[in-house]
Design an enzyme around this catalytic site. Structure first.
Site, PDB file in Angstrom:
ATOM      1  N   SER A 146       0.867  -1.174   0.000  1.00 14.64           N
ATOM      2  CA  SER A 146       0.000   0.000   0.000  1.00 14.64           C
ATOM      3  C   SER A 146       0.901   1.219   0.000  1.00 14.64           C
ATOM      4  O   SER A 146       2.076   1.127   0.407  1.00 14.64           O
ATOM      5  CB  SER A 146      -0.848   0.010   1.274  1.00 14.64           C
ATOM      6  OG  SER A 146      -1.453   1.277   1.466  1.00 14.64           O
ATOM      7  N   TYR A 159      -2.519  -2.318  10.244  1.00 14.90           N
ATOM      8  CA  TYR A 159      -2.489  -2.240   8.780  1.00 14.90           C
ATOM      9  C   TYR A 159      -1.178  -1.637   8.306  1.00 14.90           C
ATOM     10  O   TYR A 159      -0.510  -2.183   7.424  1.00 14.90           O
ATOM     11  CB  TYR A 159      -3.669  -1.394   8.291  1.00 14.90           C
ATOM     12  CG  TYR A 159      -3.780  -1.329   6.788  1.00 14.90           C
ATOM     13  CD1 TYR A 159      -4.358  -2.373   6.067  1.00 14.90           C
ATOM     14  CD2 TYR A 159      -3.301  -0.230   6.067  1.00 14.90           C
ATOM     15  CE1 TYR A 159      -4.460  -2.325   4.684  1.00 14.90           C
ATOM     16  CE2 TYR A 159      -3.397  -0.176   4.691  1.00 14.90           C
ATOM     17  CZ  TYR A 159      -3.975  -1.222   4.007  1.00 14.90           C
ATOM     18  OH  TYR A 159      -4.071  -1.179   2.626  1.00 14.90           O
ATOM     19  N   LYS A 163       1.860  -3.425   6.058  1.00 13.04           N
ATOM     20  CA  LYS A 163       2.246  -3.007   4.712  1.00 13.04           C
ATOM     21  C   LYS A 163       3.732  -2.678   4.639  1.00 13.04           C
ATOM     22  O   LYS A 163       4.382  -2.926   3.628  1.00 13.04           O
ATOM     23  CB  LYS A 163       1.373  -1.827   4.255  1.00 13.04           C
ATOM     24  CG  LYS A 163      -0.108  -2.214   4.120  1.00 13.04           C
ATOM     25  CD  LYS A 163      -0.279  -3.408   3.184  1.00 13.04           C
ATOM     26  CE  LYS A 163      -1.719  -3.813   2.966  1.00 13.04           C
ATOM     27  NZ  LYS A 163      -1.865  -4.925   2.009  1.00 13.04           N
TER      28      LYS A 163
HETATM   29  N1  LIG Z   1      -8.604   0.063  -1.734  1.00 14.82           N
HETATM   30  C1  LIG Z   1      -7.543   0.806  -1.525  1.00 14.82           C
HETATM   31  O1  LIG Z   1      -7.622   2.052  -1.611  1.00 14.82           O
HETATM   32  C2  LIG Z   1      -6.212   0.175  -1.193  1.00 14.82           C
HETATM   33  C3  LIG Z   1      -5.111   1.030  -1.026  1.00 14.82           C
HETATM   34  C4  LIG Z   1      -3.877   0.473  -0.720  1.00 14.82           C
HETATM   35  C5  LIG Z   1      -3.729  -0.899  -0.627  1.00 14.82           C
HETATM   36  N2  LIG Z   1      -4.803  -1.711  -0.804  1.00 14.82           N
HETATM   37  C6  LIG Z   1      -4.587  -3.163  -0.686  1.00 14.82           C
HETATM   38  O2  LIG Z   1      -5.158  -3.833  -1.778  1.00 14.82           O
HETATM   39  C7  LIG Z   1      -5.489  -5.182  -1.405  1.00 14.82           C
HETATM   40  C8  LIG Z   1      -6.922  -5.468  -1.816  1.00 14.82           C
HETATM   41  O3  LIG Z   1      -7.773  -4.611  -1.093  1.00 14.82           O
HETATM   42  P1  LIG Z   1      -9.146  -4.044  -1.659  1.00 14.82           P
HETATM   43  O4  LIG Z   1      -9.172  -2.603  -1.361  1.00 14.82           O
HETATM   44  O5  LIG Z   1      -9.376  -4.524  -3.026  1.00 14.82           O
HETATM   45  O6  LIG Z   1     -10.139  -4.735  -0.619  1.00 14.82           O
HETATM   46  P2  LIG Z   1     -11.479  -5.591  -0.748  1.00 14.82           P
HETATM   47  O7  LIG Z   1     -11.987  -5.712   0.633  1.00 14.82           O
HETATM   48  O8  LIG Z   1     -12.372  -5.013  -1.788  1.00 14.82           O
HETATM   49  O9  LIG Z   1     -10.942  -6.996  -1.270  1.00 14.82           O
HETATM   50  C9  LIG Z   1     -10.174  -7.840  -0.452  1.00 14.82           C
HETATM   51  C10 LIG Z   1     -10.556  -9.279  -0.738  1.00 14.82           C
HETATM   52  O10 LIG Z   1      -9.719 -10.109   0.089  1.00 14.82           O
HETATM   53  C11 LIG Z   1     -10.521 -11.174   0.556  1.00 14.82           C
HETATM   54  N3  LIG Z   1      -9.968 -11.776   1.775  1.00 14.82           N
HETATM   55  C12 LIG Z   1     -10.052 -11.319   3.055  1.00 14.82           C
HETATM   56  N4  LIG Z   1      -9.492 -12.196   3.897  1.00 14.82           N
HETATM   57  C13 LIG Z   1      -9.027 -13.227   3.141  1.00 14.82           C
HETATM   58  C14 LIG Z   1      -8.345 -14.426   3.437  1.00 14.82           C
HETATM   59  N5  LIG Z   1      -8.044 -14.764   4.704  1.00 14.82           N
HETATM   60  N6  LIG Z   1      -8.024 -15.249   2.422  1.00 14.82           N
HETATM   61  C15 LIG Z   1      -8.351 -14.941   1.144  1.00 14.82           C
HETATM   62  N7  LIG Z   1      -8.994 -13.809   0.808  1.00 14.82           N
HETATM   63  C16 LIG Z   1      -9.335 -12.960   1.802  1.00 14.82           C
HETATM   64  C17 LIG Z   1     -11.872 -10.536   0.832  1.00 14.82           C
HETATM   65  O11 LIG Z   1     -12.908 -11.518   0.901  1.00 14.82           O
HETATM   66  C18 LIG Z   1     -12.009  -9.600  -0.365  1.00 14.82           C
HETATM   67  O12 LIG Z   1     -12.674 -10.228  -1.439  1.00 14.82           O
HETATM   68  C19 LIG Z   1      -5.263  -5.259   0.106  1.00 14.82           C
HETATM   69  O13 LIG Z   1      -4.018  -5.876   0.371  1.00 14.82           O
HETATM   70  C20 LIG Z   1      -5.240  -3.790   0.525  1.00 14.82           C
HETATM   71  O14 LIG Z   1      -4.500  -3.573   1.690  1.00 14.82           O
HETATM   72  C21 LIG Z   1      -6.046  -1.204  -1.071  1.00 14.82           C
END
Ligand SMILES: NC(=O)c1ccc[n+]([C@@H]2O[C@H](COP(=O)([O-])OP(=O)(O)OC[C@H]3O[C@@H](n4cnc5c(N)ncnc54)[C@H](O)[C@@H]3O)[C@@H](O)[C@H]2O)c1
Length: 284
Positions: A146, A159, A163
């Site tokens: 992230s 979190y 990261k």
């Molecule tokens: N959305 C943002 O702005 C953002 C920014 C920086 C980093 N991220 C990172 O991107 C990645 C995806 O996040 P997102 O925003 O798409 O979130 P999201 O919640 O939309 O998707 C995350 C998915 O991970 C799945 N998940 C949760 N626990 C799990 C497990 N134990 N095993 C397998 N799958 C599991 C959930 O069911 C979900 O479908 C994460 O690592 C998050 O930290 C997101």
């Protein structure tokens, strides 16, 4: 080389593919001509994404996987290799958020977050690295950290530290592949705001008005100003195809935040909250 030239005909495994960035990467990978293996704990959602991809003429399989379980990750790899042969690209993306003061977040939430965000990425990388090295063919491993890996944020300690850990692990893995002269490209993905459900699902202490309001603000922020998951998926796959280690959804923001981090470390400044983040925690 374009992402299509690089990846068409290959196979991608994506964890957390039932929603958000993982789903975006999976759908874009399929549109580039890749076979896709969708891993998530949310069975309904990966079945739906697989059905959509298969209806579009590409090939996808859903494999229910909890990334905290090493044996389940091995089964995921078995399913991928058995169905499609060599895996070209493994994206360790599954991750969760949590909000609250470090000492108030329940023990089990701390452990679960670190287990998903850190152990899931580490063991996913190790399992696919081993199999890719064995095959001797070019492969790609992309770990989703992230922009938070370059910063600090009170009330998101688990979190943020997870990261930083993912980035550190991914840097070390990159160097290990260099030492081995292995044909495996390692990338660290640092998304900024992407409109997903991550804050909707974030465990928060619903008894605390402040924590709940902060969670709602974070959710509103990413849904209002974030790029769509498919836009993120496209930018991320283009970055990986370009051979980048640092892959961002918002390259200018990432460059700015990285510069600020470097200045902070060079001057050994006291920890301080970024200007834009103050509004999120000012009522604390
Ligand atoms: N959305 C943002 O702005 C953002 C920014 C920086 C980093 N991220 C990172 O991107 C990645 C995806 O996040 P997102 O925003 O798409 O979130 P999201 O919640 O939309 O998707 C995350 C998915 O991970 C799945 N998940 C949760 N626990 C799990 C497990 N134990 N095993 C397998 N799958 C599991 C959930 O069911 C979900 O479908 C994460 O690592 C998050 O930290 C997101």
């Amino acid at each position: 080389m374009s992402a299509r030239d690089k990846f068409a005909g290959g196979t991608a495994v994506v964890t957390g593919a039932g929603s958000g960035i993982g789903e975006g990467i999976a759908r874009v990978a399929a549109s580039l001509g890749m076979n896709v293996v969708l891993a998530d704990v949310a069975r309904d959602r990966i079945e739906q994404v697989a059905a959509d991809i298969n209806a579009s003429g590409a090939s996808a399989i859903p494999v229910v996987t909890d990334v905290t379980d090493i044996a389940a990750l091995e089964r995921l790899a078995d399913a991928a290799y058995n169905r499609f042969g060599e895996v070209t690209l493994a994206v360790n993306n599954a991750g969760i958020e949590t909000i609250g003061f470090s000492w108030e977040i329940p023990d089990e939430t701390w452990d679960r977050l670190l287990s998903i965000n850190v152990r899931g990425v580490v063991h996913g990388s190790r399992i696919f690295a081993r199999r890719m090295l064995e095959s001797g063919k070019p492969g790609y491993i992309a770990n989703v950290a992230s922009i938070g890996a370059l910063g600090m944020m009170p009330t998101q300690a688990p979190y943020m530290m997870s990261k930083h850990a993912v980035l550190s692990f991914t840097e070390c893995l990159y160097l290990e592949m260099q030492l081995k002269k292995a044909p495996i490209q390692i990338s660290a993905v640092l998304p900024a705001q992407v409109a997903t459900r991550i804050f909707e699902d974030a465990p928060a202490d619903r008894q605390s008005g402040f924590v709940e309001r902060q969670r709602e603000m974070m959710h509103a922020m990413i849904t209002q100003i974030g790029v769509t998951p498919e836009q993120a998926g496209e930018t991320i796959l283009n970055g990986i195809a370009a051979g980048d280690f640092w892959v961002s959804t918002h390259p200018d923001t990432t460059a700015e935040v990285a510069k600020r981090r470097a200045e902070y470390l060079a001057a050994l400044e006291m920890p301080a909250l970024a200007e834009q983040a103050r509004v999120l925690v000012e009522e604390a």
